[in-house]
Scaffold this motif. Structure first.
Motif, PDB file in Angstrom:
ATOM      1  N   VAL A 136       3.649   5.872  -3.409  1.00 47.64           N
ATOM      2  CA  VAL A 136       4.839   6.593  -3.307  1.00 47.64           C
ATOM      3  C   VAL A 136       5.490   6.511  -4.807  1.00 47.64           C
ATOM      4  N   GLU A 137       5.441   5.199  -5.324  1.00 51.39           N
ATOM      5  CA  GLU A 137       6.117   4.893  -6.517  1.00 51.39           C
ATOM      6  C   GLU A 137       5.511   5.711  -7.779  1.00 51.39           C
ATOM      7  N   PRO A 138       4.283   6.012  -7.927  1.00 55.78           N
ATOM      8  CA  PRO A 138       3.936   7.169  -8.944  1.00 55.78           C
ATOM      9  C   PRO A 138       4.730   8.363  -8.747  1.00 55.78           C
ATOM     10  N   VAL A 158      20.667   3.244  -2.684  1.00 53.65           N
ATOM     11  CA  VAL A 158      21.252   3.180  -1.188  1.00 53.65           C
ATOM     12  C   VAL A 158      20.003   2.766  -0.265  1.00 53.65           C
ATOM     13  N   PHE A 159      18.800   3.200  -0.488  1.00 56.77           N
ATOM     14  CA  PHE A 159      17.652   2.641   0.289  1.00 56.77           C
ATOM     15  C   PHE A 159      17.371   1.244   0.194  1.00 56.77           C
ATOM     16  N   ILE A 196       0.586  -1.324  -0.087  1.00 51.57           N
ATOM     17  CA  ILE A 196      -0.017   0.136  -0.107  1.00 51.57           C
ATOM     18  C   ILE A 196       1.022   1.178   0.053  1.00 51.57           C
ATOM     19  N   PHE A 197       2.072   1.197   0.670  1.00 50.80           N
ATOM     20  CA  PHE A 197       2.913   2.391   1.114  1.00 50.80           C
ATOM     21  C   PHE A 197       3.420   2.838  -0.431  1.00 50.80           C
ATOM     22  N   ILE A 250      10.511  -0.026   3.644  1.00 47.58           N
ATOM     23  CA  ILE A 250      11.477   0.732   2.580  1.00 47.58           C
ATOM     24  C   ILE A 250      11.947   0.240   1.488  1.00 47.58           C
ATOM     25  N   PHE A 251      11.768  -1.350   1.472  1.00 48.11           N
ATOM     26  CA  PHE A 251      12.382  -2.062   0.315  1.00 48.11           C
ATOM     27  C   PHE A 251      11.532  -1.644  -1.097  1.00 48.11           C
ATOM     28  N   TYR A 252       9.911  -1.877  -0.706  1.00 53.00           N
ATOM     29  CA  TYR A 252       9.320  -1.823  -1.772  1.00 53.00           C
ATOM     30  C   TYR A 252       9.493  -0.617  -2.742  1.00 53.00           C
ATOM     31  N   PRO A 253       9.288   0.725  -2.234  1.00 50.94           N
ATOM     32  CA  PRO A 253       9.439   1.958  -3.139  1.00 50.94           C
ATOM     33  C   PRO A 253      11.039   1.999  -3.584  1.00 50.94           C
ATOM     34  N   SER A 254      11.782   1.647  -2.726  1.00 52.06           N
ATOM     35  CA  SER A 254      13.351   1.942  -2.964  1.00 52.06           C
ATOM     36  C   SER A 254      13.505   0.917  -4.415  1.00 52.06           C
ATOM     37  N   SER A 255      12.941  -0.188  -4.296  1.00 52.15           N
ATOM     38  CA  SER A 255      13.035  -1.037  -5.334  1.00 52.15           C
ATOM     39  C   SER A 255      12.395  -0.569  -6.682  1.00 52.15           C
TER      40      SER A 255
END
Length: 354
Positions: A8-10, A30-31, A3-4, A54-59
């Motif tokens: 954020v990704e758009p 880095v994240f 969900i987060f 942190i991992f999902y959007p940084s990916s």
């Protein structure tokens, strides 16, 4: 985390079109490494949850924007470069579990595996710093004060792009294609154990056949797309899937199912590459916008496994598996139908043929 990331990704994708993409990718890396490190050393649920948040959007910033940059590097070869990208991902899908098994067998464990991957990500970031990003839309001298205005313009362009029939078509077909890709994979072991009645080890063999043959198919697609138009191949493969998948569900023999599973995995190998390549081609010069729109459509598609699970709970998994046929049926209708030339409302978007 999902969900987060969906919220954020758009923004990351649009920023990739209107700001300094290279910085976004490297910062995402880095994240990405930090999240892997947190997972490795997490000792409670809260830290583990934080690591995946942190991992999902940084990916998305590290991996998805890298894919977008690869597409910008040669706008005339979207399908071919997506085939190469997908093959590299298939290598990770097949060899990742083998690497995990090696970490466990040697006593390093899954935590050590995550720590090793975090270090590998940091090394990759250091290696990537010396390269410029071909196709980065904004020069490195872009002032930060323009970010808000550029982001607003980018979202307006994304909104107008989403209203185009050709763009919407590829987004919808991508989500329907996943029924015979990741969603089938997600239910495969459960189907083999609960419906077919085999042991977990035999179900594992079925999953292994699916992944291995898919890897071979992804590899063979690379030279194939140098000779054959992607959509022409897609039409043939969709018909093969429509014929063989019902046979797979109806035949009682486990070994015949495994054989058919291999053929199914071989012929659907190019679906993601070809459809995603055509989505990029429908929005030339806006690969970050493609990432943003794909992420938004993905939020809707996350409900599909829940729907299949509901059908399985109510009518049985053997019945619910027939719903996966909607994937190739939608593709057959979508790629054989015709969409006229659809222009966008502003001058940035050229006309596009389906």
């Amino acid at each position: 985390p999902g969900i987060f990331s969906g919220m954020v990704e758009p923004f990351i994708g649009i920023l990739g079109d209107v700001w300094q993409r290279r910085k976004l990718v490297l910062l995402g890396g880095v994240f990405f490494a930090v999240a892997l490190g947190l997972t490795a050393f997490s000792r409670n649920f809260e830290i583990l949850l934080l690591s995946f948040v942190i991992f999902y959007p940084s990916s998305g910033a590290f991996v998805s924007l890298s894919q977008a940059t690869l597409m910008d590097s040669d706008p005339d070869r979207h399908e071919q470069n997506m085939a190469r990208w997908t093959f590299s991902g298939s290598l990770g899908v097949v060899f990742g579990p083998l690497a995990l098994a090696a970490f466990v067998l040697t006593g390093i464990g899954w935590r050590g595996g995550y720590a090793f991957t975090a270090l590998a990500a940091l090394a990759l970031i250091a290696f990537s710093r010396k390269y410029s990003f071909r196709g980065d839309p904004i020069a490195e001298t872009q002032k930060d004060s323009n970010i808000a205005k550029a982001l607003l313009t980018g979202f307006k362009d994304a909104y107008y792009s989403l209203r185009r029939k050709d763009v919407l078509k590829w987004l919808v077909l991508l989500e329907f294609s996943d029924l015979m890709l990741d969603i089938l994979l997600g239910f495969l072991a459960l189907y083999l154990v609960d419906v077919v009645g085999v042991t977990p080890a035999q179900a594992g063999l079925g999953v292994g056949v699916w992944l291995t043959v898919g890897l071979i198919g992804d590899f063979l697609l690379i030279p194939l797309l140098e000779r054959v138009r992607g959509l022409d191949y897609l039409r043939i493969s969709v018909v093969v899937e429509l014929v063989l998948f019902p046979v797979f569900l109806l035949v009682p023999s486990y070994w015949i199912k495994i054989f058919l599973l291999g053929i199914l995995g071989l012929f659907n190998a190019g679906w993601y590459s070809i459809l995603k390549g055509n989505l990029y081609s429908s929005l030339p010069g806006q690969s970050g916008t493609v990432m943003a729109l794909n992420n938004l459509s993905g939020l809707v598609s996350t409900l599909i496994p829940l729907g299949i699970g509901f059908l399985a709970q109510r009518y049985g998994l053997s019945t619910a598996m027939w719903a996966l046929m909607l994937g190739p049926l939608a593709l057959l209708v979508g790629i054989t139908g015709k969409i006229g030339r659809v222009g966008a409302r502003n001058g940035r978007h050229g006309d596009s043929d389906s």
